[in-house]
Design a protein around this motif. Sequence first.
Motif, PDB file in Angstrom:
ATOM      1  N   ARG A 144       1.489  -1.453   0.311  1.00  0.00           N
ATOM      2  CA  ARG A 144       0.215   0.249   0.318  1.00  0.00           C
ATOM      3  C   ARG A 144       0.453   1.385   0.445  1.00  0.00           C
ATOM      4  O   ARG A 144       0.351   2.401  -1.354  1.00  0.00           O
ATOM      5  N   ILE A 145       2.098   1.496   0.736  1.00  0.00           N
ATOM      6  CA  ILE A 145       2.566   2.481   0.776  1.00  0.00           C
ATOM      7  C   ILE A 145       3.346   2.911  -0.747  1.00  0.00           C
ATOM      8  O   ILE A 145       3.533   3.685  -0.912  1.00  0.00           O
ATOM      9  N   GLU A 146       3.959   2.045  -1.890  1.00  0.00           N
ATOM     10  CA  GLU A 146       3.791   1.798  -2.022  1.00  0.00           C
ATOM     11  C   GLU A 146       3.090   2.223  -2.911  1.00  0.00           C
ATOM     12  O   GLU A 146       3.968   3.165  -3.972  1.00  0.00           O
ATOM     13  N   GLU A 147       2.251   1.492  -3.507  1.00  0.00           N
ATOM     14  CA  GLU A 147       1.298   2.506  -4.418  1.00  0.00           C
ATOM     15  C   GLU A 147       0.936   3.836  -4.332  1.00  0.00           C
ATOM     16  O   GLU A 147       0.962   4.606  -5.053  1.00  0.00           O
ATOM     17  N   VAL A 148       0.881   4.608  -2.279  1.00  0.00           N
ATOM     18  CA  VAL A 148       0.697   5.693  -2.447  1.00  0.00           C
ATOM     19  C   VAL A 148       1.757   6.438  -2.766  1.00  0.00           C
ATOM     20  O   VAL A 148       1.431   7.391  -3.296  1.00  0.00           O
ATOM     21  N   TRP A 149       2.848   5.717  -3.017  1.00  0.00           N
ATOM     22  CA  TRP A 149       4.360   6.826  -2.736  1.00  0.00           C
ATOM     23  C   TRP A 149       4.609   7.181  -4.365  1.00  0.00           C
ATOM     24  O   TRP A 149       5.004   7.509  -5.234  1.00  0.00           O
ATOM     25  N   GLU A 150       4.092   5.562  -5.725  1.00  0.00           N
ATOM     26  CA  GLU A 150       3.939   5.946  -7.345  1.00  0.00           C
ATOM     27  C   GLU A 150       3.046   7.045  -7.651  1.00  0.00           C
ATOM     28  O   GLU A 150       2.585   7.351  -8.905  1.00  0.00           O
ATOM     29  N   ARG A 151       1.847   7.249  -6.699  1.00  0.00           N
ATOM     30  CA  ARG A 151       0.967   7.892  -6.695  1.00  0.00           C
ATOM     31  C   ARG A 151       0.814   9.401  -7.137  1.00  0.00           C
ATOM     32  O   ARG A 151       0.873  10.199  -7.948  1.00  0.00           O
ATOM     33  N   LEU A 152       1.722   9.240  -5.854  1.00  0.00           N
ATOM     34  CA  LEU A 152       2.200  11.097  -5.640  1.00  0.00           C
ATOM     35  C   LEU A 152       2.951  11.269  -6.827  1.00  0.00           C
ATOM     36  O   LEU A 152       3.568  12.096  -6.887  1.00  0.00           O
ATOM     37  N   GLN A 153       4.488  10.391  -6.881  1.00  0.00           N
ATOM     38  CA  GLN A 153       5.532  11.122  -7.853  1.00  0.00           C
ATOM     39  C   GLN A 153       4.780  10.805  -8.744  1.00  0.00           C
ATOM     40  O   GLN A 153       5.797  11.404 -10.341  1.00  0.00           O
ATOM     41  N   ALA A 154       3.907  10.312  -9.208  1.00  0.00           N
ATOM     42  CA  ALA A 154       2.736  10.340 -11.033  1.00  0.00           C
ATOM     43  C   ALA A 154       2.398  11.889 -11.184  1.00  0.00           C
ATOM     44  O   ALA A 154       2.218  13.208 -11.985  1.00  0.00           O
ATOM     45  N   ARG A 155       1.396  11.760  -9.695  1.00  0.00           N
ATOM     46  CA  ARG A 155       0.778  13.481  -9.816  1.00  0.00           C
ATOM     47  C   ARG A 155       2.265  14.438  -9.846  1.00  0.00           C
ATOM     48  O   ARG A 155       1.948  15.851 -10.514  1.00  0.00           O
ATOM     49  N   LYS A 156       3.237  13.985  -8.910  1.00  0.00           N
ATOM     50  CA  LYS A 156       3.964  15.558  -9.106  1.00  0.00           C
ATOM     51  C   LYS A 156       4.318  15.692 -10.899  1.00  0.00           C
ATOM     52  O   LYS A 156       5.293  16.740 -11.530  1.00  0.00           O
ATOM     53  N   ARG A 157       4.895  14.303 -11.429  1.00  0.00           N
ATOM     54  CA  ARG A 157       5.623  14.484 -12.671  1.00  0.00           C
ATOM     55  C   ARG A 157       3.949  14.999 -13.654  1.00  0.00           C
ATOM     56  O   ARG A 157       4.732  16.042 -14.833  1.00  0.00           O
ATOM     57  N   GLU A 158       3.388  14.802 -13.342  1.00  0.00           N
ATOM     58  CA  GLU A 158       2.255  15.675 -14.633  1.00  0.00           C
ATOM     59  C   GLU A 158       2.555  17.352 -14.018  1.00  0.00           C
ATOM     60  O   GLU A 158       2.074  18.067 -15.140  1.00  0.00           O
ATOM     61  N   GLU A 159       2.662  17.434 -12.840  1.00  0.00           N
ATOM     62  CA  GLU A 159       2.926  18.798 -12.439  1.00  0.00           C
ATOM     63  C   GLU A 159       4.014  19.639 -13.239  1.00  0.00           C
ATOM     64  O   GLU A 159       3.682  20.818 -13.571  1.00  0.00           O
TER      65      GLU A 159
END
Length: 235
Positions: A144-159
């Motif tokens: 779950r932590i890996e999933e949330v971390w990857e989601r945050l990184q993807a959001r940063k890349r989009e930003e």
Amino acid sequence: MSNKSSAYGQVSGDTDFRKKYDLEEYAAKAKAREAEEREERKARYEAKLAGKKYYKPLDGSETLTTAFTKTHDFSKLIGTSTLVPAGSAVGRRGRGAGFYCEACDITLKDDKQFISHLTSVQHQRATGHTGEVRKATAADVHSRIEEVWERLQARKREEVVTLQERLQVRKEEEEKEREEKRRRRKEAEERKRLEKEQALKVKTEYGDDVRIEGEHDEDDMMAMLGFTGFGTSKK
């Protein structure tokens, strides 16, 4: 009886092509359904007498309750209208005006009641869940932590991509503004040059008597002051 064939290829008056229904089978199904409803009414009545709330009993096919996999964005409903069918329910039971739960066949009046209902035992039983949550293991927590971390990184890349796009658009707009200023400046310089050339051409054709704008302003001022010239007395 006529022997003419019908549109279905059957002899007129012959009904053998129609679907056959097993009356005994449907009667047994109806009897079983009535017995089930009778047992449910009895259980509801007993629960009411005991001061408890009735819940559908488990049959062994239910699964453990899991976290929500989707979010409900109620802000999209602001300013919208919903058509309510004629004969809609006024109370909670049935489809009416509000937030309808198809699994439980009830209507909630606001979003808070609807979210609270989704976590209730009634809804969990109606959707095939036991209402019990499986205890997470260490592997589940890490996943779950890996999933949330990857989601945050993807959001940063989009930003970052979005920021670069905005900067690129702004750069193009500034370049267009500079190009427009250069064009206007060149047009103004070209207009002045043409006016000057036209004035010199007129002076060349008609002589020094032609007044060019701004050329004799100093002489006119001297004449108004009474000066005719600054000649020398030397001979």
